[in-house]
Design a protein around this motif. Structure first.
Motif, mmCIF file in Angstrom:
data_model
loop_
_atom_site.group_PDB
_atom_site.id
_atom_site.type_symbol
_atom_site.label_atom_id
_atom_site.label_comp_id
_atom_site.label_asym_id
_atom_site.label_seq_id
_atom_site.Cartn_x
_atom_site.Cartn_y
_atom_site.Cartn_z
ATOM 1 N N ASN A 40 -93.999 23.793 -72.968
ATOM 2 C CA ASN A 40 -93.865 22.554 -72.547
ATOM 3 C C ASN A 40 -93.374 22.744 -70.678
ATOM 4 O O ASN A 40 -93.694 21.254 -69.989
ATOM 5 N N GLY A 41 -93.735 23.440 -69.776
ATOM 6 C CA GLY A 41 -94.431 23.269 -68.781
ATOM 7 C C GLY A 41 -93.051 24.015 -67.801
ATOM 8 O O GLY A 41 -93.374 24.695 -66.248
ATOM 9 N N ASP A 42 -92.055 24.397 -69.182
ATOM 10 C CA ASP A 42 -90.963 25.108 -67.778
ATOM 11 C C ASP A 42 -91.223 26.313 -67.333
ATOM 12 O O ASP A 42 -91.742 27.533 -68.533
ATOM 13 N N LYS A 43 -90.792 26.731 -65.877
ATOM 14 C CA LYS A 43 -90.886 28.446 -65.830
ATOM 15 C C LYS A 43 -89.380 29.197 -66.789
ATOM 16 O O LYS A 43 -88.402 28.199 -66.013
ATOM 17 N N VAL A 44 -88.662 29.971 -66.934
ATOM 18 C CA VAL A 44 -88.185 30.467 -67.385
ATOM 19 C C VAL A 44 -87.663 32.038 -66.819
ATOM 20 O O VAL A 44 -89.145 33.000 -67.546
ATOM 21 N N GLU A 45 -86.566 32.757 -66.973
ATOM 22 C CA GLU A 45 -87.226 33.566 -66.567
ATOM 23 C C GLU A 45 -86.220 34.633 -68.596
ATOM 24 O O GLU A 45 -84.562 34.021 -68.519
ATOM 25 N N VAL A 46 -86.864 35.509 -69.806
ATOM 26 C CA VAL A 46 -86.139 35.593 -70.341
ATOM 27 C C VAL A 46 -85.067 37.073 -70.287
ATOM 28 O O VAL A 46 -85.562 38.130 -69.345
ATOM 29 N N LEU A 47 -83.815 36.667 -70.810
ATOM 30 C CA LEU A 47 -82.937 38.092 -70.329
ATOM 31 C C LEU A 47 -82.278 38.528 -71.420
ATOM 32 O O LEU A 47 -82.153 37.351 -72.822
ATOM 33 N N PRO A 48 -81.917 39.491 -71.866
ATOM 34 C CA PRO A 48 -81.527 39.978 -73.385
ATOM 35 C C PRO A 48 -79.773 39.209 -73.719
ATOM 36 O O PRO A 48 -79.397 38.812 -72.597
ATOM 37 N N ASN A 49 -79.989 39.287 -75.084
ATOM 38 C CA ASN A 49 -79.114 38.743 -75.324
ATOM 39 C C ASN A 49 -77.471 39.822 -75.538
ATOM 40 O O ASN A 49 -77.945 40.299 -76.105
#
Length: 119
Positions: A3-12
Motif C-alpha cells: 500500500n506504499g507504507d514504509k515500515v520496519e519489521v520488528l521481532p515479537n
C-alpha cells in the motif's frame, strides 16, 4: 508494503515464534514519490524556460558542447508540457517559490539532508 507504507519489521518479543510487528515509519510512500517527481519535473521545466529566455534575448549563447544537451532538454520539456499541459506550467514568481519549497520539503521527508537540498 504494497500500500506504499514504509515500515520496519520488528521481532515479537512477547512471542518469538509469533508474527513480527510492522512499525510504520512513513505512510503513502508511493504518493510522496509521485508528488516529488511532479514537482521536480515542473521545477526543471521552469529552469529550462529561463534558459530559453536567456538564449533568446542574447544574455547567453549556446556553446557547441551544449547543443546535444539542448536538444535532449527540448524533448524533455515537450514531454513535460504534454504530461501536465502548458497552461499548468506557467506561474508567477511566488507560485514557483511555493513549488520549489514543496519539492525541498518532500526531498527532506524522503531522507535528503536539509543542508544539501538543492531545488
Amino acid at each position: 508494503m504494497k500500500n506504499g507504507d514504509k515500515v520496519e519489521v520488528l521481532p515479537n518479543d512477547e512471542d518469538p515464534d509469533g508474527e513480527p510487528w510492522h512499525m510504520i515509519l512513513r505512510r503513502n510512500d508511493k504518493d510522496l514519490l509521485a508528488a516529488r517527481e511532479e514537482f521536480w519535473e515542473k521545477v526543471w521545466w521552469n529552469r529550462h524556460m529561463i534558459w530559453l529566455e536567456k538564449l533568446a534575448n542574447g544574455e547567453e549563447k549556446l556553446k557547441e558542447s551544449q547543443k546535444t544537451i539542448f536538444a535532449t532538454a527540448r524533448k524533455a520539456a515537450r514531454r513535460i508540457e504534454r504530461k501536465y499541459g502548458k497552461k499548468n506550467l506557467g506561474w508567477d514568481t511566488f507560485d514557483w517559490g511555493m513549488v520549489n519549497g514543496k519539492l525541498s520539503a518532500l526531498n527532506w521527508v524522503l531522507g535528503d539532508e536539509w543542508d544539501f537540498l538543492d531545488t
